[in-house]
Design a protein around this motif. Sequence first.
Motif, mmCIF file in Angstrom:
data_model
loop_
_atom_site.group_PDB
_atom_site.id
_atom_site.type_symbol
_atom_site.label_atom_id
_atom_site.label_comp_id
_atom_site.label_asym_id
_atom_site.label_seq_id
_atom_site.Cartn_x
_atom_site.Cartn_y
_atom_site.Cartn_z
ATOM 1 N N UNK A 20 -5.145 9.214 -12.422
ATOM 2 C CA UNK A 20 -4.433 8.718 -11.996
ATOM 3 C C UNK A 20 -4.711 6.371 -11.628
ATOM 4 N N UNK A 21 -3.330 5.527 -11.599
ATOM 5 C CA UNK A 21 -3.532 4.720 -11.521
ATOM 6 C C UNK A 21 -2.759 4.141 -10.541
ATOM 7 N N UNK A 22 -3.395 3.510 -9.570
ATOM 8 C CA UNK A 22 -2.266 2.883 -7.763
ATOM 9 C C UNK A 22 -2.204 1.568 -8.495
ATOM 10 N N UNK A 23 -1.058 1.248 -7.914
ATOM 11 C CA UNK A 23 -1.153 -0.385 -7.565
ATOM 12 C C UNK A 23 0.288 -1.198 -8.029
ATOM 13 N N UNK A 24 0.364 -2.213 -8.484
ATOM 14 C CA UNK A 24 1.547 -3.131 -9.306
ATOM 15 C C UNK A 24 1.187 -2.865 -10.433
ATOM 16 N N UNK A 25 1.630 -1.853 -11.100
ATOM 17 C CA UNK A 25 1.480 -0.865 -12.598
ATOM 18 C C UNK A 25 2.952 -2.110 -13.485
ATOM 19 N N UNK A 26 2.254 -2.548 -14.273
ATOM 20 C CA UNK A 26 3.139 -3.314 -15.429
ATOM 21 C C UNK A 26 4.150 -4.572 -14.633
ATOM 22 N N UNK A 27 2.679 -5.028 -13.611
ATOM 23 C CA UNK A 27 3.008 -6.210 -13.040
ATOM 24 C C UNK A 27 4.558 -6.380 -12.382
ATOM 25 N N UNK A 28 5.135 -4.694 -11.198
ATOM 26 C CA UNK A 28 6.180 -4.716 -10.667
ATOM 27 C C UNK A 28 6.032 -5.184 -9.343
ATOM 28 N N UNK A 29 7.306 -5.665 -8.958
ATOM 29 C CA UNK A 29 6.661 -5.423 -7.532
ATOM 30 C C UNK A 29 5.691 -4.878 -6.485
ATOM 31 N N UNK A 30 7.114 -3.952 -6.580
ATOM 32 C CA UNK A 30 6.547 -2.601 -5.379
ATOM 33 C C UNK A 30 5.639 -1.670 -6.287
ATOM 34 N N UNK A 31 4.505 -1.142 -5.317
ATOM 35 C CA UNK A 31 2.811 -0.769 -5.852
ATOM 36 C C UNK A 31 3.682 0.736 -5.692
ATOM 37 N N UNK A 32 2.937 0.893 -6.647
ATOM 38 C CA UNK A 32 3.403 2.517 -7.142
ATOM 39 C C UNK A 32 2.554 3.690 -7.610
#
Length: 218
Positions: free
Chosen positions: A163-175
């Motif tokens: 599982x990876x959480x946070x601003x993945x790929x630099x997206x504005x919304x964390x997921x």
Amino acid sequence: MGQKINPLGFRLGTTQSHYSLWFAQPKKYSENLQEDAKIRDYIKNYIQKKMKIYSVVEGITRIEIQKQIDVIKIKIYTASPKLFKENRLREIEELQRNLQKEFFCVNRKFNLAIIRIAKPYRNPTILAEFITDQLTKKVSFRKAMKKAIELTEQANTKGIRVQIAGRIDGKEIARVEWIREGRVPLQTIQAKIDYCSYPVRTISGILGIKIWIFIDEE
């Protein structure tokens, strides 16, 4: 319950044991706990600087500390063949002497033992470091997770969840993104599950990697 508590703490006394083994009076408990943290940090920094081992894949994955009246036994678990070369023995002895001086253990001696991990990719910390390395190289997070799962399957495990959480790929919304292969029975206490939570610093923020590996069932 399996989703609301650390999987390692949930299984203490069945498939897991403490990383620190000692007894202390209530007034000295916090002092001993802080000493353990300082010993672990000192050993990691020494190995990274003196032995020039900078990644978890080549470094240490776990340090167990057992305190007795006259000796402190430390087991260092590693996946690195570099720590088993002949010229490393002197550096290990030097580390042992430095620990003696650093922590003023006049009445107690340090006893270090290095244990090599036979199958490193069954260890979630090593896999988390592998994914971190892939993410810093701008590899897609999905490819990194799938490759980590392939490495784990080759090590004969029964299941894995990444599982990876946070601003993945630099997206504005964390997921939160996750992938699972095989069985990961978190609510079964007899299931031998190894787990780690690993922070990753990126340009866009901090990502959190969590890995559960179902090794076997007792």
